[in-house]
Scaffold this active site. Structure first.
Site, PDB file in Angstrom:
ATOM      1  N   GLY A 548       0.839  -1.186   0.000  1.00  0.00           N
ATOM      2  CA  GLY A 548       0.000   0.000   0.000  1.00  0.00           C
ATOM      3  C   GLY A 548       0.873   1.234   0.000  1.00  0.00           C
ATOM      4  O   GLY A 548       2.096   1.172   0.167  1.00  0.00           O
ATOM      5  N   GLY A 550       0.716   5.808   0.754  1.00  0.00           N
ATOM      6  CA  GLY A 550      -0.023   6.953   1.271  1.00  0.00           C
ATOM      7  C   GLY A 550       0.853   8.182   1.212  1.00  0.00           C
ATOM      8  O   GLY A 550       1.936   8.184   0.595  1.00  0.00           O
ATOM      9  N   SER A 552       2.611   9.478   3.474  1.00  0.00           N
ATOM     10  CA  SER A 552       3.875   9.378   4.208  1.00  0.00           C
ATOM     11  C   SER A 552       4.883   8.462   3.543  1.00  0.00           C
ATOM     12  O   SER A 552       6.074   8.525   3.853  1.00  0.00           O
ATOM     13  CB  SER A 552       3.614   8.894   5.637  1.00  0.00           C
ATOM     14  OG  SER A 552       2.964   7.639   5.610  1.00  0.00           O
ATOM     15  N   GLY A 553       4.432   7.574   2.642  1.00  0.00           N
ATOM     16  CA  GLY A 553       5.370   6.682   1.986  1.00  0.00           C
ATOM     17  C   GLY A 553       4.717   5.418   1.472  1.00  0.00           C
ATOM     18  O   GLY A 553       3.487   5.280   1.491  1.00  0.00           O
ATOM     19  N   VAL A 555       4.515   1.097   1.551  1.00  0.00           N
ATOM     20  CA  VAL A 555       4.718  -0.033   2.449  1.00  0.00           C
ATOM     21  C   VAL A 555       4.966  -1.294   1.629  1.00  0.00           C
ATOM     22  O   VAL A 555       4.233  -1.584   0.673  1.00  0.00           O
ATOM     23  CB  VAL A 555       3.493  -0.235   3.359  1.00  0.00           C
ATOM     24  CG1 VAL A 555       3.748  -1.392   4.325  1.00  0.00           C
ATOM     25  CG2 VAL A 555       3.183   1.031   4.123  1.00  0.00           C
ATOM     26  N   LYS A 569       8.088   0.338   5.744  1.00  0.00           N
ATOM     27  CA  LYS A 569       7.581   1.592   5.159  1.00  0.00           C
ATOM     28  C   LYS A 569       8.749   2.465   4.746  1.00  0.00           C
ATOM     29  O   LYS A 569       9.622   2.785   5.558  1.00  0.00           O
ATOM     30  CB  LYS A 569       6.693   2.336   6.154  1.00  0.00           C
ATOM     31  CG  LYS A 569       6.375   3.762   5.722  1.00  0.00           C
ATOM     32  CD  LYS A 569       5.165   4.334   6.429  1.00  0.00           C
ATOM     33  CE  LYS A 569       3.898   3.810   5.826  1.00  0.00           C
ATOM     34  NZ  LYS A 569       2.714   4.588   6.201  1.00  0.00           N
ATOM     35  N   ASP A 662      -3.834  11.662  11.715  1.00  0.00           N
ATOM     36  CA  ASP A 662      -4.245  11.077  10.428  1.00  0.00           C
ATOM     37  C   ASP A 662      -5.053   9.799  10.649  1.00  0.00           C
ATOM     38  O   ASP A 662      -4.759   8.749  10.067  1.00  0.00           O
ATOM     39  CB  ASP A 662      -3.011  10.795   9.572  1.00  0.00           C
ATOM     40  CG  ASP A 662      -3.359  10.615   8.101  1.00  0.00           C
ATOM     41  OD1 ASP A 662      -4.514  10.894   7.736  1.00  0.00           O
ATOM     42  OD2 ASP A 662      -2.489  10.196   7.331  1.00  0.00           O
TER      43      ASP A 662
END
Length: 823
Positions: A548, A550, A552-553, A555, A569, A662
């Protein structure tokens, strides 16, 4: 004391006989067979509940000099007698028999201990129960003189009662609690739990739990200088705290399962709620009200609920001028220019080490020392809004009474000038600083600015103020010679330490490490450690399997050399230095809760910033909630409760006071049993996404979960997570995305959430009986718990209130959900 009360054919007879006499007399009674069977069972059965030591009859006494002079409840749970403290002080008390430290549940003479010789408690022939000291003076007595009181009995619930010949209770200890409430003991408007002083002193302390005049249960500090209510939240009214002041009955009770309920709607439950556990609700000497459960094997107590999550919120804890500091446990400190008034007693606070001068007459002789994120609650001589820091400083200079001023950074400047300094505390969540007014000649060290941004606390190892000693934290003066000796001593200790480390290295690595020690080191290293980039690259097969991504980065799934499956991550660009990233990653790695994804380690090499987490196999909540795979109601409620527990831990229990920033279904992972685990907590800090940043794209997850204060550029508090949680819990009920925007009435847009709340409120106000059924996800085909669904909807609507002060806290949400967990 060989007193027994025996029942034969519903007639009660008081006897003072040995077992042989009892049997022989029973043989000559008119009910020979019945009494014989009963008496044999009573006297000789090993499981008999009768205990000849739980009664004291009229005309008898207990002596402080005879250790066997005790009343013991028939089930052996409680003991009543003389409780010794120190060399020669004794209290007539009731305590838990099986607790390791003989924990006291009730005291008669807490402020007047008696002597270890000659003192006794007597059951006089006029019906009075009297405690006398060695000189014969009465220290304490019951109000049963000139009554028909015949027996004193210690019941299995810990209640000491005096009964007349018809077994009517004339007096009971339950009506006069000291600092503890026991299960099934009624707590009324005439009762109060008052703490002891602490430090081995059982005298009446300064903190109390009581029904206030407006029918609401509260905690109050009533000290020698001030009196302040501090719980529930003093910034809200009764309704805002989830209470009601309309019920004037003022009665509360703790039941046998650990559930406390009150007429003001205060309700909470022990975390180990069940039958058969010995419990107590105690007003502790540190000002916190706690529910305890007894481990019968070890004799130790476990806290299963507490009123105040952050102990520095307790008023009066550190006395006048004192400041409560987390280091990481709460400790009291004195500000610069002050010292402890009494080194053995923080209740007396701190005293100034200078004579005050009028700043209005001599402004050039005073200065202000900034204490970041420090506040003293109350005693404001003035309040101004929309003024500058310099204007606030001027207001304090022009007031001779002003000892400090607080300036809050809440969008528009808020100035509070202080004439007294009580209830001091420091918290990185406090959006302001205190400026302490001191004479110019007082030498002070500069205050340290707390590390990190507003949404997380400082490192456990940091100290709030420079120049504060570890014992009293109040020393602000010293001579240079002291430092010379100190540095010299430190150098010698350092040299010895280095020599010791060198010898250990030589022994371990030249001679080999024993296999058992090596295994221990290996296990420890697996808890949290620094990984190399090549190690993680190999584990993820060159970052092949993406799980996945997002803001922030990204995974990736990986397998470590010890066959553990992990999630790795890759963070985006970060401006943090290596030292800061390392320090913050270590802090986050220490956070541990069953509803939080465990961080196993990190990688920090050049520009590479990677975090290693435990692998959670059932993917994120959004994959189940918004897909064709419908999850049942039981799992939904479990997810709502578990997520609330995880956030409550971050907000209230975790030493770092982390705000997630978040919260959304994508960041709630589910294990094999659908137990939720919150991920990505702390990333706002590691990615330096400042909570006051106007660039919303860097701080939001999915549009629609963001609290309104983000857009208003207000200081961010834990209430932003509460708002996001509210959206999530309503989505759990409805089963659809409520964060999407929809077109309403032509070109006008509104969120699905706004429309949802309008519809629900309309049905509630319209008195529709089936409003809950119409609200819950239709895919469940009506298979859900009505009470739980209604509670979740109510909580969700409260959480998304635009006024953050009206939103509940996460710990109160947990308590509310626990109340309907077994519905």
């Amino acid at each position: 004391m060989n007193n027994s009360i025996i029942s034969c054919n519903t007639t009660f007879v008081v006897l003072k006989l040995n077992p042989t006499d009892m049997i022989s007399r029973a043989l000559t009674s008119s009910s020979t067979t019945l009494c014989l069977v009963f008496l044999i069972y009573l006297c000789f059965s090993p499981s008999s509940s009768g205990n000849p030591n739980n009664f004291l009859k009229r005309g008898s006494y207990l002596s402080v000099e005879d250790d066997s002079d005790l009343l013991i409840s028939s089930d052996n749970t409680f003991t009543c007698g003389f409780y010794g403290v120190g060399k020669n002080a004794y209290y007539f008390s009731i305590w838990f028999t099986s607790s390791k430290e003989k924990t006291v549940a009730w005291m008669a003479n807490r402020d007047k201990p008696v002597n270890g010789k000659g003192s006794k408690v007597s059951f006089l022939r006029d019906g009075a129960f009297v405690l006398t000291n060695v000189d014969g003076s009465i220290t304490w007595e019951t109000n049963t003189r000139t009554t028909d009181a015949q027996t004193a009995e210690l019941l299995d619930n810990g209640n000491l009662v005096l009964k007349d010949s018809s077994l009517k209770v004339l007096w009971q200890s339950f009506d006069f609690p000291s600092d503890t409430l026991l299960p099934h003991q009624h707590f009324t408007k005439s009762n109060k739990l008052t703490s002891r002083l602490g430090g081995g002193n059982y005298g009446t302390g300064y903190f109390s739990f009581f029904f206030d005049t407006d029918n609401v249960l509260r905690l109050i500090y009533d000290g020698p200088d001030i009196s302040n209510v501090y719980w529930p939240n003093v910034d809200f009214d009764a309704f805002g705290n989830g209470r009601t002041n309309f019920n004037s009955t003022r009665i509360a009770m703790l039941n046998g399962t650990g559930w406390f309920s009150s007429s003001d709607r205060l309700s909470f439950r022990a975390s180990d709620s069940s039958f058969g556990i010995k419990r107590r609700l105690t007003m502790d000497y540190d000002g916190n009200l706690r529910l305890y459960s007894l481990n019968m094997v070890s004799g130790l107590w476990t806290i299963t609920w507490e009123a105040v999550m952050q102990l520095c919120s307790v008023h009066g804890l550190c006395g006048r001028n004192g400041i409560c500091v987390y280091t990481p446990k709460p400790k009291c400190s004195c500000p610069p220019g002050y010292e402890m008034a009494d080194p053995s007693n923080w209740n007396k606070g701190c005293r100034p080490m200078f004579s005050r001068i009028c700043s209005l007459q001599y402004p050039q002789q005073v200065k202000f020392v900034k204490l970041p994120h420090v506040d003293f609650y109350g005693f404001d001589s003035s309040f101004s809004i929309g003024i500058s820091l310099e204007s606030c400083k001027k207001k304090c200079l022009e007031d001779c009474r002003c000892k400090a001023f607080s300036y809050r950074l809440t969008g528009e400047g808020r100035c509070f000038t202080k004439v007294e300094l009580f209830n001091g505390y420091t918290s990185p969540n406090f959006p302001g600083d205190l400026y302490l007014k001191l004479p110019m000649h007082i030498q002070t060290s500069e205050a340290i600015i707390l590390n990190g941004s507003n949404h997380t606390c400082k490192s456990n190892e940091s100290t709030m103020l420079i120049g504060l000693s570890s014992s009293s934290m109040s020393e602000t003066r010293g001579k240079s010679a002291r430092w010379v000796y100190l540095y010299s001593f430190a150098a010698v200790v350092g040299a010895i330490e280095m020599l010791f480390i060198g010898l250990c290295w030589w022994f371990l690595f030249r001679h080999g490490i024993p296999s058992t020690m090596e295994e221990g080191y290996r296990l420890l290293s697996h808890q949290f450690r620094k990984f190399s980039y090549m190690e993680l690259k190999k584990a993820t097969k060159n970052f092949e399997e993406e799980m996945g991504s997002g803001a922030s980065g990204i995974v990736f799934k990986g397998v470590l050399v010890d066959d553990r499956v992990v999630a790795v991550k890759k963070l985006g660009d970060s401006y943090l230095t290596e030292e800061v990233f390392w320090a913050e990653a270590n802090i986050i790695g220490k956070i541990n809760h069953m509803n939080l994804v465990r961080m196993l380690g990190f990688c920090l090499e050049h520009k590479h910033r990677l975090l290693v987490y435990e692998y959670v196999q059932n993917r994120s909540l959004d994959k189940h909630l918004f897909s064709g795979n419908v999850i049942g109601w039981k799992e939904r409620f479990k997810i709502a409760l578990g997520t609330a527990k995880g956030l409550a831990y971050l907000h209230h229990e975790c030493l770092e006071w982390v705000i997630h920033c978040d919260v959304k279904p994508e960041n709630i992972l589910l294990d094999g049993d659908f137990e939720p685990k919150i991920s990505d907590f702390g990333l706002a800090k590691l990615s330096q996404r400042d909570c006051n940043n106007n660039e919303m794209s860097r701080i939001r997850g999915t549009k629609g979960y963001i609290a309104p204060e983000w857009a208003l550029n207000l200081p961010v508090t834990a209430k932003v997570d509460v708002y996001s949680y509210g959206v999530v819990i309503l989505e759990l009920v409805k089963g659809i995305r409520l964060s999407h925007w929809v077109v309403q009435d032509g070109d006008e847009q509104e969120t699905e959430l706004t429309r949802f709340i309008k519809v629900v409120r309309g049905k509630m106000q319209g008195g529709e009986v089936a409003w809950v059924n119409d609200t819950v996800d239709t895919r469940l085909n009506g298979e859900f718990n009505l009470i739980q669904a209604e509670k979740m909807i109510e909580i969700g609507i409260c959480c998304v209130d635009e006024n953050r002060n009206k939103r509940p806290t996460m710990d109160s949400i947990v308590q509310a959900l626990l109340q309907c967990e077994d519905s």
